[in-house]
Every structure is written in C-alpha cells, then in structure tokens.
Motif scaffolding. Structure first.
Motif, short mmCIF file in Angstrom:
data_model
loop_
_atom_site.label_atom_id
_atom_site.label_comp_id
_atom_site.label_asym_id
_atom_site.label_seq_id
_atom_site.Cartn_x
_atom_site.Cartn_y
_atom_site.Cartn_z
N UNK A 18 0.84 -1.20 0.00
CA UNK A 18 0.00 0.00 0.00
C UNK A 18 0.88 1.24 0.00
N UNK A 19 0.29 2.35 -0.39
CA UNK A 19 1.08 3.58 -0.48
C UNK A 19 0.32 4.77 0.06
N UNK A 20 1.06 5.67 0.63
CA UNK A 20 0.44 6.86 1.18
C UNK A 20 0.31 7.93 0.10
N UNK A 21 1.26 7.93 -0.81
CA UNK A 21 1.30 9.01 -1.78
C UNK A 21 0.43 8.72 -2.99
N UNK A 22 -0.19 9.79 -3.48
CA UNK A 22 -1.02 9.67 -4.67
C UNK A 22 -0.09 9.59 -5.89
N UNK A 23 -0.21 8.54 -6.68
CA UNK A 23 0.65 8.45 -7.86
C UNK A 23 0.42 9.64 -8.78
N UNK A 24 1.50 10.22 -9.26
CA UNK A 24 1.37 11.48 -10.00
C UNK A 24 0.70 11.29 -11.35
N UNK A 27 -3.99 1.88 -7.22
CA UNK A 27 -2.53 1.84 -7.05
C UNK A 27 -2.19 1.90 -5.56
N UNK A 28 -2.76 2.89 -4.88
CA UNK A 28 -2.43 3.06 -3.46
C UNK A 28 -2.81 1.86 -2.61
N UNK A 29 -3.93 1.23 -2.95
CA UNK A 29 -4.39 0.09 -2.16
C UNK A 29 -3.70 -1.20 -2.57
N UNK A 30 -2.70 -1.08 -3.45
CA UNK A 30 -1.94 -2.28 -3.81
C UNK A 30 -2.75 -3.29 -4.61
N UNK A 31 -3.71 -2.81 -5.40
CA UNK A 31 -4.52 -3.73 -6.19
C UNK A 31 -3.87 -4.06 -7.51
N UNK A 32 -3.14 -3.09 -8.06
CA UNK A 32 -2.54 -3.34 -9.37
C UNK A 32 -1.33 -2.44 -9.59
#
Length: 571
Positions: free
Chosen positions: A10-16, A27-32
């Motif tokens: 998982x990620x805290x940052x919003x992908x640009x 992306x953030x939730x690690x789905x793909x």
RNA sequence: CGGGGCGUAGCGCAGUCCGGUAGCGCACCUGCUUUGGGAGCAGGAUGUCGCAGGUUCAAAUCCUGCCGCCCCGACCA
C-alpha cells in the motif's frame, strides 16, 4: 489470510500519473501496478475483487441459461476478412504475423470466432437457441489509454453471444441478458442505469448500455424525469416537430457583404440576427463523398446520427479542399444554394424561412433564404444533439443529464455476422435459414473501477460488501501483547472455520498504520482488539462506510458478523 | 496523429537556466524509546541522472537523435 504474509504494497502518496480516484486508489491500495501504457498487473487484492465480480457475472449468466466457454485470444486474419472487419475495424485491432508470415490479430472481441464455432457445429433448429459466454482478456490498441483500468488496452471482459432461429427468439435472448445485467450490477451494489445506445461499429440494430452513475464517467447520458426513457447523448432522439407551414416570407433573397464573418456568432453580431435565424451548413466527408448537413444556428450536429442516417463507415468534417470543391469558396461561407453535394437537414429547420445562410462566395452571406423556394433538401431527419431545454422524445417530460461509466453493453446484432460468415441452420421445413445473433459484454475491470468511483471517501475505498476482497479484517492494536493477539487468532480461526474470507492484521505495526491501511483497502468490517475493552472481555466492530462502532463480547463476534455477511446487507 | 508537459534512489520531488565528486521527504535496514488513527532519536544502505551519440579538461546540466510516460484534442464495443 495473515496480513504479514500478504503481498499487499500500500502507499500513502497519490501516484502522479493517476487522475481518476479509482486509478489512484487501485494503485495506493496495492490492487494493481502498471506494466506499460494501458497494461496492468493485478496483485492479490485487486485480483480478488476481480474474481468477485467474475463470480457474480458467472452465476447470473448461468442462471440466464448461458454456457461458459473459453475462446482463443489469437485469431487468424481469414476470419476477420470474412466478416469484413479486417479492413473495417481499423488500428485498434492489433495485428501480428507468425513465423510462417501468416497474419493474426489479438481478439478485441470474439464475434468471428464464436460464429465460426457455431456455424461448424450447429446445423438444425433443434440445436437452437444457444447462448455462449466467456471471461477473457481482450486487447484493443487504444489510441490513448487513460484513466487507469477505465480505458486500457488489455482488459478483462465477459462476452456472451446468443444464436436464435429468428428475430422473435433473438428478442427473448436479448431480454434475458438485459435482465441478467440488471441483476449483476444490482448484486455488485452499484448505482447504475440502462440507457439506449448507438450500436457503433460492432453493428446491429438495437442496443443498451449499462451505465454506472459517476461524474467522472466518460459518457454523457440523459434521462426523462417523467417516464423510463434514458439514452446515451449520442443516441438521444429529438421528437420531430409539428410541421409548421413555412411562413413563406415574401422577402427576396439578398446577398450581403460579410467580410471575414464566418462563425455563427460573428454572423449574428454583424447582421443583428439571433442564432435561431441562421442556418449552419456543415460539410462532411462520408466515406469520401461530400454531404452538406444543415442545422439551425443555435444547435449542434450529432455526428453519430449523421453517420447512421447516411449508413456510412467513415464520417469526418470535410477538408478545406473538399469545401472549396463543393462551394467554390473557403471555409466559413458554405450554404445550401448551389452547393455540389447531397443536402440533408435537421428537424430544427422544418418550417424555417427568411433565414441567413452562407452564400458559397467568400465574404458573402444570403439573407431571406427560404428552404424549398431557394433550394431543395433531400430529407429532414433527426441529426441534432439533445439539450436541456428539449422535451423527452417519448412523453414530452423534462429531461435531465448525467455522466456515466459504461460497464455493460447489450446488442441485437441481427444477421450481420451470421450472414457474412454463413452461420446457417435447417428449419422445421428443411429450409436453410440464417441465425439471428446478439452479443453482450461486461467490462470486468471497469466494473471494479466504477465501483470505486462510486464508493470511496477521503480515507480510501469503501467496498460494497459483495465486492470486498475480504469482508472482515481483524486488527489487534498491538501484537506484542499476548492476550490481544491470542484473541485475534481465536476470532480469526473461528471465522475461517465458517468459510469467511478474513484478513488478520498480525503485523507488528502501530495501530494507526493498521487502521489507515484497513480504511484504504476498504474492508467493510473491522474487528478492533485493544487492551482496554479486552480487559472487560469485549472488542469493537467498526463499519467502514459509516464509521459506526459497536462493542461486543468476544463470544458474540462470530454470530454477529455471520449474520451481517450472509444478509449481504449494505453497511 | 496535432498541441503541451515530464523522465534524477522503491514512491513523491529539488538540482538543469548559469557544466565542477548527486540531494530532500517518505519508504527500507540496525539499535533504543514509543504503542488506539500513517511515532521519536541515532546510525545505515540505496542511483548505468530514460537510451545512444556529440561538445568539453569536466555533462543530470549544453547540442543531436531515439525511447517511454502523462495531460488536452482528434478517435473509440
């Protein structure tokens, strides 16, 4: 599943590079993760959700009498040449050659393959009707993949094809699919609406799109507030106006000098008339042939309607060259009088008189033009884009507009493919007949993304229960405190025993981290096990959607959750 | 395909104008403290600066070509 063992970055940052919320959250939730433009890898969490959607689709397709098959993704060119789409489909069809230099394509859809299969195996009316479906990866070489999984090149799709002996049977098959689709998207917990749609290049006579309502949707739709009418904007009809008798203005045609005045706005300003008193003349190239489309100055031409009216494949605004050829003047001064092209007009010009129009002469317009008196129109038709002030074409009621994400599309294909590819059968009388087809698609990944567009908050995804990768997450706030972990394990095992997909957050992380992750990945129920409540033999259950918290004794948890989950109640 | 932007550590970015030993935050590793809403301190590891040429004593920085990605448009079951 134990979170400590789960592949879930998982990620805290919003992908640009992600614009849509669904894309960002997936992306953030690690789905793909993206492999390359328009092509994604699905990680365990994302794939789980996809399988949930697929399972609902399977159950409802089977229930509707369809049978699952699995067709090749690599398809020979011959099949597509036979249907005519090798030429017609265009650049979205990814073509390739094998070592023997034979031509193939990656299947963007499977009408050809299924029709080939069926024509070889089905010979008599006794074997009809049939409805075959598959859940397959499709490839369409989109010009511009964007919005994450919403418009990508490689994507998962359920496609079904029905074969019936006649039109009446096809109608029944279509209806069954229409109903199945309603059940599918209802079960997915989505706010959606079927709308009448254009059938596009896939061909066929009649179709509905299933739209998930979302402001971020790519499609504009309109619907009637009074009756059931709903349609994609490109399809939405306008009622034919009551034919008024032309006022028959006696004023004579007059050529006026309008230097540099080209747009409707400029014409209105210069000649002091309203847009409604001007005729817009648009010149299109329809399969290379010039066609003049006339419409009232305040309205917009719906190109889909023009294409359908003309029955052409390619339709684009004419080049300056073509404009000069048919009007002998530069762009901006086209009119109907003396033009060397077919002339069709929108309903909005019925009864028009004494209007302003281009003169087909540079820097000149004509005023007091009377259609009929001054030029002939081949036909009047509905060629206009609907707008807010228009009445519902069915009941005259008020219409509203909204945006939607197309997650499903059902088509009545008729005999387009069965005729071209000779899918024939012998009827009761031993006569050869052409099968009547329908095709029905659901974008699986797109449905997942649409669900997120519709179900998220500032903290992350809020899965509808039927789509949740795990309905429950158990969160001991500190795994280093034995009683917390032990209680968590106990509840975890009891739920696993019952067949529930539970996630046990056994990571040695701070409580805040675990809470944030649980919210981000959108698990509907969180069982929180903390020292204070546990000392009284109690734990908390928190609803992701509402944030509501219930305190229960440890022994009550299982029954409580089983009830919620089996009820499939909305939380 | 047209217009615009970007490519530097896993992620987000600065540095490029004006050439001089590559930086910040987050994440990662170690230790101590902390432990109910993305902890603190200390220490540490991490880079073919998108690729290939060129200019130069010296290139992330300048020049040329290419590739990739994003946005807008055209296009699109």
């Amino acid at each position: 599943m134990r979170y400590s063992e789960l592949f879930l970055p998982t990620g805290r940052e919003v992908p640009s590079d992600a614009e849509l919320v669904s894309h960002q959250l997936m992306i953030r939730a690690g789905m793909m993760r993206k492999l390359t433009s328009g092509i994604y890898s699905y990680l365990p969490l994302g794939y789980r959700v996809i399988r949930k959607v697929e399972q609902i689709v399977r159950e409802e397709m089977n229930r509707a009498g369809a049978q699952e098959v699995f067709l090749p993704m690599v398809q020979p060119a011959e099949l597509w040449q036979e249907s005519g789409r090798w030429i017609h489909y265009g650049k979205e069809l990814l073509r390739l050659r094998d070592r023997h230099d034979r031509e193939y394509c990656l299947g963007p859809t499977h009408e050809e393959v299924i029709t080939d299969l069926v024509r070889n195996e089905i010979k008599t009316y006794r074997q009809l009707p049939r409805n075959l479906y598959q859940i397959q990866t499709k490839f369409r070489d989109e010009i511009r993949p964007r919005f994450g999984v919403m418009r990508c090149r490689e994507f998962g799709m359920k496609d079904a094809y029905s074969f019936d002996p006649d039109e009446a049977g096809a109608e029944v098959s279509y209806r069954k699919m229409f109903d199945a689709y309603n059940r599918i998207f209802t079960r997915c917990g989505l706010n959606f609406r079927p709308v009448e749609a254009d059938s596009g290049s896939i061909g066929g006579s009649y179709s509905h799109e299933f739209m998930v309502m979302a402001d971020s949707g790519e499609d504009a739709i309109c619907f009637c507030n009074a009756c059931q009418y709903a349609a994609n904007l490109e399809k939405a009809e306008l009622a034919k106006p009551e034919a008024e008798l032309p006022a028959g203005s006696a004023l004579l045609l007059e050529e006026v000098h309008t230097p540099g005045v080209q747009t409707i706005e400029e014409v209105c300003g210069y000649l002091h008339v309203r847009p409604e008193e001007v005729v817009k003349t648009l010149i299109f190239a329809a399969d290379g042939e010039p066609v003049a489309v006339l419409i009232r100055g305040d309205r917009e031409v719906n190109e889909v309607k023009v294409r359908n009216y003309l029955g052409c494949d390619a339709l684009e605004l004419a080049s300056d060259d073509m404009i000069f050829k048919v009007t002998r003047s530069p762009r901006g001064f086209a009119g109907a009088i003396g033009i060397k092209a077919r002339i069709i007009a929108d309903y909005s010009l019925i009864g028009a008189s004494a209007v302003v129009m281009g003169a087909n002469r540079e820097d000149y317009h004509l005023s007091h033009v009377n259609p009929g008196r001054d030029f002939k129109v081949e036909n009047y038709a509905d060629l206009c884009v609907i707008r807010r002030s228009d009445p519902c074409p069915r009941c005259g009621g008020k219409i509203s507009f909204a945006r939607g994400i197309e997650v499903g599309h059902v088509f009545k294909l008729g005999t387009k493919y069965s005729k071209a590819m000779k899918a024939l059968y012998l009827d009761r009388n031993g006569r050869e007949q052409t099968m009547v087809m329908g095709c029905y698609g659901i974008g699986i990944g797109r449905t997942v993304a649409a669900a997120i567009e519709q179900n998220h908050d500032a903290d992350g995804i809020v899965w509808p229960l039927p789509l949740a990768p795990y309905p429950v997450i158990i969160t001991p706030v500190n795994v280093n405190e034995k009683p917390l972990l032990e209680t968590a394990e106990k509840i975890y095992l009891s739920l696993v025993e019952k067949g529930v997909d539970v996630l046990l957050d056994d990571r040695d992380e701070r409580a805040g981290v675990k809470f944030k992750d649980a919210d981000l990945i959108g698990i509907p129920f969180r069982v929180t096990i903390g020292p204070k409540k546990l000392s009284e033999g109690k734990v908390e259950i928190r609803y992701r959607r509402s944030g509501e918290v219930k305190t229960l004794t440890v022994s009550e948890v299982e029954a409580f959750l089983m009830e919620r989950i089996s009820e499939k109640c909305e939380v």
